[in-house]
Scaffold this active site. Sequence first.
Site, PDB file in Angstrom:
ATOM      1  CG  HIS A  53       4.240  -5.228  48.724  1.00  0.00           C
ATOM      2  ND1 HIS A  53       5.202  -4.287  49.019  1.00  0.00           N
ATOM      3  CD2 HIS A  53       3.230  -4.547  48.130  1.00  0.00           C
ATOM      4  CE1 HIS A  53       4.788  -3.091  48.636  1.00  0.00           C
ATOM      5  NE2 HIS A  53       3.597  -3.226  48.102  1.00  0.00           N
ATOM      6  CD  GLU A  55       8.876  -9.061  49.620  1.00  0.00           C
ATOM      7  OE1 GLU A  55       9.906  -8.447  49.297  1.00  0.00           O
ATOM      8  OE2 GLU A  55       7.733  -8.747  49.195  1.00  0.00           O
ATOM      9  CG  ASP A 203      -6.920  -1.863  11.246  1.00  0.00           C
ATOM     10  OD1 ASP A 203      -7.200  -1.745  10.035  1.00  0.00           O
ATOM     11  OD2 ASP A 203      -5.761  -2.043  11.667  1.00  0.00           O
ATOM     12  CG  LEU A 207      -6.801  -1.930  20.577  1.00  0.00           C
ATOM     13  CD1 LEU A 207      -6.181  -0.582  20.921  1.00  0.00           C
ATOM     14  CD2 LEU A 207      -5.876  -2.731  19.676  1.00  0.00           C
ATOM     15  CD  GLU A 292      -1.832  -4.682  19.341  1.00  0.00           C
ATOM     16  OE1 GLU A 292      -2.727  -4.604  18.470  1.00  0.00           O
ATOM     17  OE2 GLU A 292      -1.842  -5.548  20.241  1.00  0.00           O
ATOM     18  N   GLY A 294      -0.225   2.004  13.616  1.00  0.00           N
ATOM     19  CA  GLY A 294       0.291   1.434  12.390  1.00  0.00           C
ATOM     20  C   GLY A 294       1.643   1.899  11.916  1.00  0.00           C
ATOM     21  CG  HIS A 298       4.984  -0.059  13.954  1.00  0.00           C
ATOM     22  ND1 HIS A 298       5.100  -0.331  15.290  1.00  0.00           N
ATOM     23  CD2 HIS A 298       3.955  -0.828  13.494  1.00  0.00           C
ATOM     24  CE1 HIS A 298       4.182  -1.232  15.637  1.00  0.00           C
ATOM     25  NE2 HIS A 298       3.487  -1.538  14.576  1.00  0.00           N
ATOM     26  N   GLY A 299       7.183   3.619  12.334  1.00  0.00           N
ATOM     27  CA  GLY A 299       8.308   4.336  11.752  1.00  0.00           C
ATOM     28  C   GLY A 299       8.891   5.346  12.711  1.00  0.00           C
TER      29      GLY A 299
END
Length: 361
Positions: A53, A55, A203, A207, A292, A294, A298-299
Amino acid sequence: MIRDPDIDWMRRAVRIASLSLGRTWPNPGVGCVLIRDGRLIGQGRHERCGEAHAEVLALRDAERRGESARGATAYVTLAPCTRHGRQPPCVDALVAAGVARVVAAIDDPNQDDARALLAKAGIAYEVGCGRALAEHVHGGFLTRIRLGRPRLTGKWAMTLDGSIAAVGGDAKWISTPEALALSRRRRRAFDAIVVGAGTAARDNPSLFAVPARGRGPVRVVLSASARLDDGNLVATAARTPTWLVHDANAEARAIAELAGRGIRAIAVADAHDPAAVAQALGREGLNDVLIEGGAAVHGGYLRAGLYDRLEVYVSAVTLGGGLPVATGAGVAAIADGARWEHECPPRLDGGTVALRLRSRR
């Protein structure tokens, strides 16, 4: 009482912590600096889950510099851990090193309060210096611990008239090369990248994050039927973790085919339900997730109010019609729409305006 120099050192710790975004999940990428007599004597950040970690690494750095941490102040972006997990408690390391003071930006909701343990050793402890900075850099971890899901960022590139692709599906390239390069670099700050099966088929994305070094983000495809066309995601599944989230009633044969291609299948009740998917990704330990698209994805996530942030690239191009950013029935009135504010100033990259926004909820 927090003294004025504290915020400067905490800013340094936060900058160090930001270098670990996307690399430490399910852990937070904590940063730590050690200061004695107004001078930096050591610094460190948690770099990979399962390893030391921040610290401990800062203490090791001080030792390499020939410095003693006794009497020093430790600035940490998240309160030091108190429980033994993959690593021993950082509280114990700070006590053993003999630091005089610990300044934490924020408490760790996944740990016990360090105050009592530090006080028992005579170490002063303060919380709150640089709180807003630390809540931003650790926002994904905090969201997952508090809400059971990652911090979700919606991302798209669009034309001036609001399209993410032409009517025939062509979207290469709406953004300028400069903005595209920025977008791919930004992927490094996320634990996973999510697309829908339709976008994966249309597409054929890879990615990948750029530069592609170390632990890259997991690629996640949403497909209710557990189907994924052959393409770049399948071809590269052996080198980059690739998951597919599907409906619980998807055919066993399709799931077995995914496994044979090196793709991990994750079942949810409904892969079209944003909340169910988000909770599933949270159970996997993902802190920050970039979605990302489509348009259907997103909707759904916008209507569900699950996007915490947006990254939008607006190009100086118009199409006069095309595929919109989000499909589906939205709110009936502008007054009911979600409100956003700038997370950082807009950036111009070769004619494309890059926006980073956060929800005002």
